[in-house]
Design a protein around this motif. Sequence first.
Motif, PDB file in Angstrom:
ATOM      1  N   THR A  77      -3.786   6.244  18.754  1.00  0.00           N
ATOM      2  CA  THR A  77      -4.309   7.382  17.995  1.00  0.00           C
ATOM      3  C   THR A  77      -4.308   7.071  16.495  1.00  0.00           C
ATOM      4  OG1 THR A  77      -2.114   8.231  18.374  1.00  0.00           O
ATOM      5  CG2 THR A  77      -3.917   9.326  19.541  1.00  0.00           C
ATOM      6  N   ARG A  78      -3.316   6.290  16.066  1.00  0.00           N
ATOM      7  CA  ARG A  78      -3.256   5.927  14.649  1.00  0.00           C
ATOM      8  C   ARG A  78      -3.258   4.413  14.573  1.00  0.00           C
ATOM      9  NH1 ARG A  78       0.753   4.718  10.875  1.00  0.00           N
ATOM     10  NH2 ARG A  78       2.234   4.466  12.577  1.00  0.00           N
ATOM     11  N   ARG A  79      -4.045   3.852  13.684  1.00  0.00           N
ATOM     12  CA  ARG A  79      -4.139   2.404  13.582  1.00  0.00           C
ATOM     13  C   ARG A  79      -2.753   1.810  13.301  1.00  0.00           C
ATOM     14  NH1 ARG A  79      -8.291  -1.104   9.778  1.00  0.00           N
ATOM     15  NH2 ARG A  79      -8.065  -2.985  11.010  1.00  0.00           N
ATOM     16  N   LYS A  80      -2.388   0.794  14.071  1.00  0.00           N
ATOM     17  CA  LYS A  80      -1.049   0.205  13.910  1.00  0.00           C
ATOM     18  C   LYS A  80      -0.967  -0.651  12.668  1.00  0.00           C
ATOM     19  CE  LYS A  80       1.743  -0.157  17.962  1.00  0.00           C
ATOM     20  NZ  LYS A  80       2.380  -1.016  18.919  1.00  0.00           N
ATOM     21  N   ARG A  81       0.120  -0.517  11.941  1.00  0.00           N
ATOM     22  CA  ARG A  81       0.301  -1.317  10.728  1.00  0.00           C
ATOM     23  C   ARG A  81       1.457  -2.283  10.922  1.00  0.00           C
ATOM     24  NH1 ARG A  81      -3.060   0.634   7.281  1.00  0.00           N
ATOM     25  NH2 ARG A  81      -3.950   2.608   7.927  1.00  0.00           N
ATOM     26  N   VAL A  82       1.528  -3.235   9.998  1.00  0.00           N
ATOM     27  CA  VAL A  82       2.629  -4.205  10.081  1.00  0.00           C
ATOM     28  C   VAL A  82       3.964  -3.463  10.156  1.00  0.00           C
ATOM     29  CG1 VAL A  82       3.799  -6.079   8.864  1.00  0.00           C
ATOM     30  CG2 VAL A  82       1.304  -5.995   8.894  1.00  0.00           C
ATOM     31  N   GLY A  83       4.051  -2.354   9.431  1.00  0.00           N
ATOM     32  CA  GLY A  83       5.283  -1.555   9.423  1.00  0.00           C
ATOM     33  C   GLY A  83       5.705  -1.088  10.812  1.00  0.00           C
ATOM     34  N   ASP A  84       4.774  -1.021  11.763  1.00  0.00           N
ATOM     35  CA  ASP A  84       5.107  -0.558  13.116  1.00  0.00           C
ATOM     36  C   ASP A  84       5.548  -1.692  14.042  1.00  0.00           C
ATOM     37  OD1 ASP A  84       4.155   1.997  12.366  1.00  0.00           O
ATOM     38  OD2 ASP A  84       2.094   1.342  12.767  1.00  0.00           O
ATOM     39  N   THR A  85       5.603  -2.914  13.534  1.00  0.00           N
ATOM     40  CA  THR A  85       5.894  -4.052  14.417  1.00  0.00           C
ATOM     41  C   THR A  85       7.329  -4.560  14.219  1.00  0.00           C
ATOM     42  OG1 THR A  85       5.224  -5.683  12.773  1.00  0.00           O
ATOM     43  CG2 THR A  85       3.481  -4.812  14.190  1.00  0.00           C
ATOM     44  N   ASP A  86       7.716  -5.520  15.062  1.00  0.00           N
ATOM     45  CA  ASP A  86       9.047  -6.140  14.917  1.00  0.00           C
ATOM     46  C   ASP A  86       9.169  -6.793  13.548  1.00  0.00           C
ATOM     47  OD1 ASP A  86       9.511  -5.420  17.486  1.00  0.00           O
ATOM     48  OD2 ASP A  86       9.401  -7.449  18.340  1.00  0.00           O
ATOM     49  N   ASN A  87       8.103  -7.453  13.156  1.00  0.00           N
ATOM     50  CA  ASN A  87       8.123  -8.107  11.854  1.00  0.00           C
ATOM     51  C   ASN A  87       8.282  -7.055  10.756  1.00  0.00           C
ATOM     52  OD1 ASN A  87       8.009 -10.261  10.134  1.00  0.00           O
ATOM     53  ND2 ASN A  87       5.781 -10.112   9.876  1.00  0.00           N
ATOM     54  N   GLY A  88       7.624  -5.907  10.938  1.00  0.00           N
ATOM     55  CA  GLY A  88       7.739  -4.801   9.987  1.00  0.00           C
ATOM     56  C   GLY A  88       9.187  -4.346   9.865  1.00  0.00           C
ATOM     57  N   ARG A  89       9.858  -4.288  11.018  1.00  0.00           N
ATOM     58  CA  ARG A  89      11.270  -3.891  11.014  1.00  0.00           C
ATOM     59  C   ARG A  89      12.083  -4.867  10.169  1.00  0.00           C
ATOM     60  NH1 ARG A  89      12.410  -3.640  16.786  1.00  0.00           N
ATOM     61  NH2 ARG A  89      10.490  -2.426  16.885  1.00  0.00           N
ATOM     62  N   ARG A  90      11.776  -6.158  10.320  1.00  0.00           N
ATOM     63  CA  ARG A  90      12.510  -7.168   9.532  1.00  0.00           C
ATOM     64  C   ARG A  90      12.187  -7.022   8.050  1.00  0.00           C
ATOM     65  NH1 ARG A  90      11.779 -10.232  14.343  1.00  0.00           N
ATOM     66  NH2 ARG A  90       9.661 -10.798  13.751  1.00  0.00           N
ATOM     67  N   ILE A  91      10.912  -6.749   7.764  1.00  0.00           N
ATOM     68  CA  ILE A  91      10.518  -6.589   6.357  1.00  0.00           C
ATOM     69  C   ILE A  91      11.233  -5.384   5.742  1.00  0.00           C
ATOM     70  CG2 ILE A  91       8.564  -6.035   4.832  1.00  0.00           C
ATOM     71  CD1 ILE A  91       6.780  -7.728   6.640  1.00  0.00           C
ATOM     72  N   LYS A  92      11.332  -4.299   6.524  1.00  0.00           N
ATOM     73  CA  LYS A  92      12.015  -3.107   5.997  1.00  0.00           C
ATOM     74  C   LYS A  92      13.472  -3.426   5.679  1.00  0.00           C
ATOM     75  CE  LYS A  92       9.069   0.173   8.380  1.00  0.00           C
ATOM     76  NZ  LYS A  92       8.919   0.822   9.678  1.00  0.00           N
ATOM     77  N   GLU A  93      14.091  -4.242   6.535  1.00  0.00           N
ATOM     78  CA  GLU A  93      15.483  -4.628   6.256  1.00  0.00           C
ATOM     79  C   GLU A  93      15.568  -5.432   4.968  1.00  0.00           C
ATOM     80  OE1 GLU A  93      17.095  -6.551   9.743  1.00  0.00           O
ATOM     81  OE2 GLU A  93      16.855  -4.640  10.823  1.00  0.00           O
ATOM     82  N   SER A  94      14.601  -6.346   4.789  1.00  0.00           N
ATOM     83  CA  SER A  94      14.613  -7.141   3.551  1.00  0.00           C
ATOM     84  C   SER A  94      14.435  -6.228   2.342  1.00  0.00           C
ATOM     85  CB  SER A  94      13.483  -8.159   3.535  1.00  0.00           C
ATOM     86  OG  SER A  94      13.569  -8.971   4.647  1.00  0.00           O
ATOM     87  N   ILE A  95      13.559  -5.234   2.474  1.00  0.00           N
ATOM     88  CA  ILE A  95      13.338  -4.317   1.343  1.00  0.00           C
ATOM     89  C   ILE A  95      14.648  -3.594   1.001  1.00  0.00           C
ATOM     90  CG2 ILE A  95      12.154  -2.174   0.645  1.00  0.00           C
ATOM     91  CD1 ILE A  95       9.685  -3.157   2.159  1.00  0.00           C
ATOM     92  N   LYS A  96      15.355  -3.205   2.069  1.00  0.00           N
ATOM     93  CA  LYS A  96      16.634  -2.510   1.852  1.00  0.00           C
ATOM     94  C   LYS A  96      17.618  -3.433   1.124  1.00  0.00           C
ATOM     95  CE  LYS A  96      19.221  -0.056   5.113  1.00  0.00           C
ATOM     96  NZ  LYS A  96      19.225   0.026   6.545  1.00  0.00           N
ATOM     97  N   ASP A  97      17.700  -4.679   1.585  1.00  0.00           N
ATOM     98  CA  ASP A  97      18.626  -5.635   0.953  1.00  0.00           C
ATOM     99  C   ASP A  97      18.259  -5.857  -0.506  1.00  0.00           C
ATOM    100  OD1 ASP A  97      19.810  -5.847   3.366  1.00  0.00           O
ATOM    101  OD2 ASP A  97      18.918  -7.785   3.904  1.00  0.00           O
ATOM    102  N   LEU A  98      16.954  -6.012  -0.731  1.00  0.00           N
ATOM    103  CA  LEU A  98      16.525  -6.247  -2.116  1.00  0.00           C
ATOM    104  C   LEU A  98      16.842  -5.026  -2.989  1.00  0.00           C
ATOM    105  CD1 LEU A  98      13.184  -8.039  -1.293  1.00  0.00           C
ATOM    106  CD2 LEU A  98      15.008  -9.011  -2.694  1.00  0.00           C
TER     107      LEU A  98
END
Length: 651
Positions: free
Chosen positions: A614-635
């Motif tokens: 229903t909504r176009r999937k973004r990198v943020g919705d993927t496993d890699n997105g999850r890892r990126i979000k963690e990196s953002i938190k660390d930074l």
Amino acid sequence: MNDLKYLKELSKQYPNISAASAEIINLQAILNLPKGTEHFVSDLHGEYEKFSHILRNGSGAIRGKIDDQFGNILSMKEKKNLASVIYYPEQKMDLMEEDLTEEELDSWYRTTLIRLILMAKLAASKYTRSKVRKAMPPVFAYIMEELITEHGMLDKDEYFDQIIETILKTGQVRELIAALGHLIQRLTIDHLHVIGDIYDRGPGAHRIMDCLMDYHSLDIQWGNHDILWMGAAAGHGACIANVVRISARYNNLDTLENGYGINLIPLARFALDCYKDDQCELFRVSGDVQEEDVRELDLNKKMHKAIAVIQFKLEGQLIKRRPDFGMDDRLLLDKIDYDKGTICIQGTEYPLKDALFPTIDPKNPYQLTKEEEYVMEHLVTSFKYCAHLQEHVRFLFSKGSMYLTYNDMVLYHGCVPLNADGSFRQVKVNGKKYAGKALYDVLEHHVRQGYFEQENSSKRKYGQDIMWYIWSNENSPVYGKDKMATFERYFVDDADLKKETKDYYYHLIEEEAVLYQILEEFDADGTKGHVVNGHMPVAVKDGESPIKCKGKLFIIDGGFSKAYQKKTGIAGYTLVSNSYGIKLVAHEPFKSRDVVIREETDIHSDTVLSKKVTRRKRVGDTDNGRRIKESIKDLGCLVTAYRKGEISERI
Ligand SMILES: O=P(O)(O)OC[C@H]1O[C@](O)(COP(=O)(O)O)[C@@H](O)[C@@H]1O
Ligand SMILES: [Mn+2]
């Protein structure tokens, strides 16, 4: 590592607030890009040309993009021409150079170049500039980036035209067109999943492996045939004998010799001598072969029988030394009455279709003769010291595993062994019981030991025997049938004996509760996740569907293997998961690369199922997105630490 220690480590890479903040901004931007396209293929079985074609055309995705870009502006003929340039740029340009006059060619180059730039621009629109740049060949990166970004900007038209003129004048157009074709191909598939069975049956597995080793992003789930080859590369006799037997059966001994440089002369010499007066009729090549060289095929039959007998002997030895594998019912050579030419299986006597066994001593049927031993010694050395094969197998180890969970998709080649009630079957391995994911994990542990542990160590030997176990045992999740009836399929004319019964898994995969249980077991979301496996050819022509349990599971073995196309009626499936959803694409037989290039006939691909989100999937919705979000938190923590003075900034 405590938090501050970890942040100090991180500060080496981002030495001050602006560096860390810039990275946060970059990563945040990536999270909002559409998810990259993943492709899933399985059961390639040595069909290199076809596999390579599907990679080149992105399972039909490139044709789709051409339509998106050019709609009705280009004729069908022009679109087909453009597609074939993208798939096979070098070869197509050769043909165009042959067919066109100089003037026509000049104009063809000009329009093709511009069309390719537009296509590259479209294909690149999903990615960051830096990712696109990395996908370009360094010599052309600057100019390609200029062309892709500048074209279509009103005030830059003249600038763009000038670049094109210079490219044509300096004679770089061929190189640039080729580079654009490959760039478009590459950007169309962001990541590839190979769900096993790269090896056997077709002639080009080594070429598929070369191609995978060059591929930008992939993972592999080992199939039973791959593990057989991994065992062979480790030097395991029974695995080697199986590999050579299958190569003989599919008339691929040449490729074994030429592709990998395996020395088959000792086997050939032995077979010619030992089976001199035997026609070895049961050992004809499988499938349609043009019997051009009868003598060669004659030799092939003899080698085929010689190695099959060696295989049955070595497997018998293995079954006896590993009673815990529970395969006593596969001990058949001692059930033969060599005088009568019959075999007694579970109380019933069956005539053998061929009872000439000059190397079998009825009193000790599993012992190799001196000559057979000599053949095996040579084969083992040849497999173990074949640099090209070892390189491929190391790659299988580094990119591969028994299963993978990726963006809520659980990928494995065969099945998860189940009981009749759908619960996970407990299987004993090395004295302990395992089921579900734990069974996969323990088997993978032994497979790795079989290849990497020290020579002659018991761990290495057990690991290699486990590789053979995974190839054919009823409790192997990668095999998933009650037995491998190789002996019966050659020697006995009885349908029941030849039958290989599938695991309960294959009967229970329409049950939602079973799928839910598997998905959760493999750390995917039981409700939203999907399972993808290969291994079982889907008999589409008999109405069988690759889509199970309303689309929760896909079996994508549609028969890349020519030998299996009669059964399936199609020529393979690929599954495509992009930002819009999941598509299952069925492919029709592929004639040859030459036909595709010359006649511009693509293999016809049909979308069997399209599950739109229903909504176009973004990198943020993927496993890699999850890892990126963690990196953002660390930074973010690092920035705070700089601000609080807990870590000093460096310029
Ligand atoms: O058709 P072929 O090549 O003789 O192979 C048949 C054998 O291959 C198997 O199907 C295993 O290979 P797959 O993993 O490709 O199915 C066995 O179950 C069977 O005995
Ligand atoms: Mn398989």
